[in-house]
Motif scaffolding. Structure first.
Motif, PDB file in Angstrom:
ATOM      1  N   ARG A   1      29.548 -87.076  73.719  1.00 47.67           N
ATOM      2  CA  ARG A   1      28.612 -85.810  73.728  1.00 47.67           C
ATOM      3  C   ARG A   1      27.184 -85.962  73.468  1.00 47.67           C
ATOM      4  NH1 ARG A   1      33.674 -83.142  73.497  1.00 47.67           N
ATOM      5  NH2 ARG A   1      33.706 -83.285  71.287  1.00 47.67           N
ATOM      6  N   LEU A   2      26.881 -86.590  72.490  1.00 46.28           N
ATOM      7  CA  LEU A   2      25.315 -86.721  72.273  1.00 46.28           C
ATOM      8  C   LEU A   2      25.041 -87.711  73.016  1.00 46.28           C
ATOM      9  CD1 LEU A   2      25.438 -87.465  68.311  1.00 46.28           C
ATOM     10  CD2 LEU A   2      24.555 -85.338  69.428  1.00 46.28           C
ATOM     11  N   TRP A   3      25.487 -88.958  73.446  1.00 47.56           N
ATOM     12  CA  TRP A   3      24.726 -89.674  74.328  1.00 47.56           C
ATOM     13  C   TRP A   3      24.697 -89.323  75.767  1.00 47.56           C
ATOM     14  CZ3 TRP A   3      21.878 -92.815  72.390  1.00 47.56           C
ATOM     15  CH2 TRP A   3      22.161 -93.488  70.949  1.00 47.56           C
ATOM     16  N   GLN A   4      25.490 -88.176  76.277  1.00 45.48           N
ATOM     17  CA  GLN A   4      25.462 -87.590  77.457  1.00 45.48           C
ATOM     18  C   GLN A   4      23.922 -86.694  77.482  1.00 45.48           C
ATOM     19  OE1 GLN A   4      28.828 -85.507  78.319  1.00 45.48           O
ATOM     20  NE2 GLN A   4      29.994 -87.091  79.200  1.00 45.48           N
ATOM     21  N   ILE A   5      24.009 -86.220  76.349  1.00 45.81           N
ATOM     22  CA  ILE A   5      22.547 -85.217  76.144  1.00 45.81           C
ATOM     23  C   ILE A   5      21.371 -86.174  76.417  1.00 45.81           C
ATOM     24  CG2 ILE A   5      21.223 -83.984  74.726  1.00 45.81           C
ATOM     25  CD1 ILE A   5      23.810 -82.951  73.490  1.00 45.81           C
ATOM     26  N   ARG A   6      21.591 -87.352  75.562  1.00 44.61           N
ATOM     27  CA  ARG A   6      20.186 -88.374  75.538  1.00 44.61           C
ATOM     28  C   ARG A   6      20.172 -88.960  76.878  1.00 44.61           C
ATOM     29  NH1 ARG A   6      17.195 -90.756  76.889  1.00 44.61           N
ATOM     30  NH2 ARG A   6      16.057 -92.450  76.282  1.00 44.61           N
ATOM     31  N   ARG A   7      21.313 -89.270  77.418  1.00 46.48           N
ATOM     32  CA  ARG A   7      20.993 -89.902  79.042  1.00 46.48           C
ATOM     33  C   ARG A   7      20.635 -88.988  80.056  1.00 46.48           C
ATOM     34  NH1 ARG A   7      25.832 -93.192  77.580  1.00 46.48           N
ATOM     35  NH2 ARG A   7      27.028 -91.836  78.531  1.00 46.48           N
ATOM     36  N   ALA A   8      20.789 -87.568  79.743  1.00 42.40           N
ATOM     37  CA  ALA A   8      20.374 -86.961  80.788  1.00 42.40           C
ATOM     38  C   ALA A   8      19.119 -86.248  80.823  1.00 42.40           C
ATOM     39  CB  ALA A   8      21.449 -85.488  80.686  1.00 42.40           C
TER      40      ALA A   8
END
Ligand code: LAC
Ligand code: ZN
Length: 475
Positions: free
Chosen positions: A334-341
Motif C-alpha cells: 500500500r505504501l509503495w503504491q502511493i509512492r509509485r503513483a
C-alpha cells in the motif's frame, strides 16, 4: 559493410519511400511493419507528452536476425531509426524527432534461461521489467532495479537509460547487473559481448558504454543479467516531517550513522498533496510538510526489526510525528503504491516539466531548498520527490493555469537556473531518466567542450552515418 573511409558529421538522412516500405516488408514480413496513422501516432510519443515529429513507419522485428536486416537496410539507405521499448521514458529518448523508422523491440519478449549455478538470467530485451522480476523471484532470485513504471516498461528501455528506482539505494542501478549483451550495430552487424562471468576486464568496457547510451549507439536485443539472492524479510516505515529540508537532513544523518536502508524515498508537501488526490494517505503523512518512505531488508525478522528500530531512533529527533510501520507485505505494498503513483498524479494535475536532478547525498538539503527557491523566483509551483538515498530528486515544475508563452519562458529560465546550481554543487542533469531529447540543451552545463567532443567522436565510431536515434543526448 560499406563504411565511409573517414568518420565525420552525420550526412543528412533520407525520408522513407514507398520502395523502402516494400523492401522492409519483404525483410521482416507484412505483420511486422505498420504505417496506419493510429499506430504511427501512438509510437511517436512517450511520457514527456511531447511529439516533435511523426514516425514514417513502425517496425516490430520478431528476432535478432530481423533487427539486423532492418538496420542493414536503414544503414544503406541512410534512414533514421529510433529504437523503442514501451515508450514510458521521461526524457524523450524514444521520440522519432527526425521521422523515419521506429524500431520496437516489444516482440523480443522471451526469458531464455535462468542459470542458478552462475546466478544469471539470459533474456531478450523486450520483456516487461516486472514480469522478469516475478520470473526470477519465483526461483528465489532477485533482480533489484525497480523503476516506478516497472509494470509497463521494458527491460530494453531500462538498459538504454540505465533506469533505477527505490531499491537502487542499496542495490544500484540497471548497469550494475549487466554482464552480457547481444547488440545490433547501426550497419546491422550482430555482436555478442561479455557472458556469464563474475569478472572480466578484457578490452575496453563496451557493455558499460552501451548501457545508458539511450539508443544512440546500438540496438540491444539480449541481455545476461546478474541476480542476487532474494532477501526474505522486509519492513517499511513512513515518516512525517515538518518540512522537506528537515526530511533531507534526516536522510544525511541516517547514512552518516551507518544505516543501510534498502530504500529511502522523499516526498515534499506538494507531491504528497497531489498523490493524496488519488490515493488516501495514511494519517501520519496526510498533511505533513514532507515524508520519507524507508525500507530495511535482511535474512530474518529479528535482524530486520532491530535495524528498523535503530534507524527509527536516529530519525526521532527530526520527525514531526510517530511514523507508520508496515510489517506485512500488504501494508508495504500500500505504501509503495502511493509512492509509485506520484508521477502519474503529477501528470494528471497539470502539464509539467521534470528536472531529474541528482547531487551528492550530502547536498540533498541544499538541493531541495534550491529547487523550491528557483521555482518560487520564477512564479512556479514545484512538486519534488525522489530517491533521497541516491541524492536523486525529481523536480516537477507545474504549469497550472499559465499561458503558453508565460509557461515556456518561466519553465526554461527556471530549469536552466536549477541545473546551473545543481552542477555547481557537484551534481548532474539526470540521475535515471536520461538526457534524451528534453535535456540535451543543458549538456554544456555539465561537460566541457573537450568532454562533449569525445562523446561526439564515440557516437561517430559506433554510428558514422548517424542513423541511430538522431537528435538525442548530444546538443
Ligand atoms: C519515479 C519515477 C518518475 O521515481 O522515476 O516515480
Ligand atoms: Zn524515479
Amino acid at each position: 559493410m560499406d563504411k565511409p573511409a573517414t568518420p565525420g558529421p552525420a550526412p543528412s538522412l533520407n525520408r522513407v519511400t514507398a520502395d523502402d516500405l516494400t523492401a522492409l516488408r519483404d525483410l521482416v514480413g507484412p505483420e511486422a511493419l505498420f504505417t496506419d496513422p493510429d499506430r504511427l501516432a501512438r509510437y511517436s510519443v512517450d511520457e514527456t507528452g511531447e511529439r516533435p515529429a511523426l514516425a514514417d513507419a513502425v517496425v516490430q522485428p520478431p528476432d535478432t536476425a530481423a533487427v539486423s536486416a532492418v538496420l542493414r537496410h536503414a544503414w544503406q539507405r541512410r534512414l533514421a531509426v529510433t529504437p523503442r521499448g514501451a515508450g514510458t521514458g521521461l526524457s524523450g529518448g524514444a521520440l522519432p524527432v527526425s521521422g523515419g523508422l521506429v524500431l520496437s523491440v516489444e516482440r523480443l519478449n522471451h526469458v531464455l534461461e535462468i542459470d542458478h549455478e552462475n546466478q544469471v538470467v539470459r533474456t531478450e530485451t523486450g520483456v516487461r521489467t516486472a514480469d522478469l522480476q516475478r520470473r526470477v523471484e519465483a526461483e528465489g532470485l532477485y533482480y533489484p532495479p525497480d523503476p516506478a513504471s516497472r509494470e509497463s516498461c521494458l527491460l530494453a528501455g531500462n538498459l538504454a537509460e540505465d533506469s533505477a528506482g527505490p531499491h537502487s539505494c542499496k542495490y544500484g542501478t540497471t548497469r550494475r547487473y549487466v554482464v552480457g549483451l547481444e547488440v545490433v550495430l547501426a550497419d546491422g552487424t550482430v555482436l555478442a559481448l561479455g557472458g556469464r562471468l563474475r569478472k572480466d576486464v578484457a578490452g575496453y568496457n563496451l557493455i558499460q558504454t552501451l548501457v545508458g547510451s539511450e539508443g544512440t549507439l546500438a540496438v540491444m536485443t539480449q541481455a545476461t543479467l546478474r541476480l542476487i539472492a532474494l532477501p526474505p524479510r522486509r519492513m517499511a516505515l513512513a515518516v512525517p516531517f515538518s518540512s522537506i529540508e528537515r526530511a533531507a537532513e534526516a536522510v544525511c544523518r541516517l547514512f552518516a550513522e551507518g544505516h543501510e536502508p534498502s530504500a529511502c524515498e522523499i516526498m515534499d508537501a506538494t507531491a504528497l498533496e497531489t498523490v493524496g488526490r488519488r490515493h488516501p494517505l495514511p494519517s501520519p503523512i496526510d498533511g505533513a510538510g514532507a515524508a520519507l518512505f524507508l525500507e530495511v531488508d535482511g535474512d530474518d525478522a529479528e535482524t530486520v526489526e532491530r535495524s528498523m528500530l535503530e534507524l527509527g531512533a536516529s530519525l526521532e529527533p527530526l520527525q514531526s510525528a510517530e511514523p507508520l510501520v508496515a510489517l506485512d507485505a500488504a501494508d508495504q505494498e500500500r505504501l509503495w503504491q502511493i509512492r509509485r503513483a506520484i508521477g502519474e498524479a503529477v501528470r494528471e494535475r497539470s502539464p509539467y516539466k521534470e528536472a531529474d536532478t541528482v547531487a551528492p547525498r550530502s547536498e540533498l538539503a541544499r538541493l531541495v531548498r534550491t529547487a523550491h527557491e528557483v521555482a518560487e523566483r520564477h512564479g512556479l509551483v514545484a512538486a519534488c520527490y525522489g530517491h533521497a538515498g541516491d541524492g536523486n530528486l525529481h523536480v516537477n515544475l507545474l504549469r497550472e493555469d499559465l499561458s503558453d508563452e508565460e509557461w515556456q519562458r518561466r519553465r526554461d529560465d527556471a530549469e536552466r537556473e536549477l541545473f546551473t546550481a545543481v552542477v555547481a554543487m557537484g551534481g548532474s542533469l539526470t540521475g535515471e531518466h536520461g538526457i534524451g531529447w528534453s535535456q540535451r540543451q543543458f549538456m554544456p552545463l555539465r561537460f566541457t567542450p573537450p568532454a562533449l567532443d569525445l562523446q561526439r567522436r564515440l557516437k561517430v565510431a559506433f554510428d558514422p552515418r548517424g542513423i541511430l536515434n538522431p537528435g538525442k543526448v548530444l546538443p
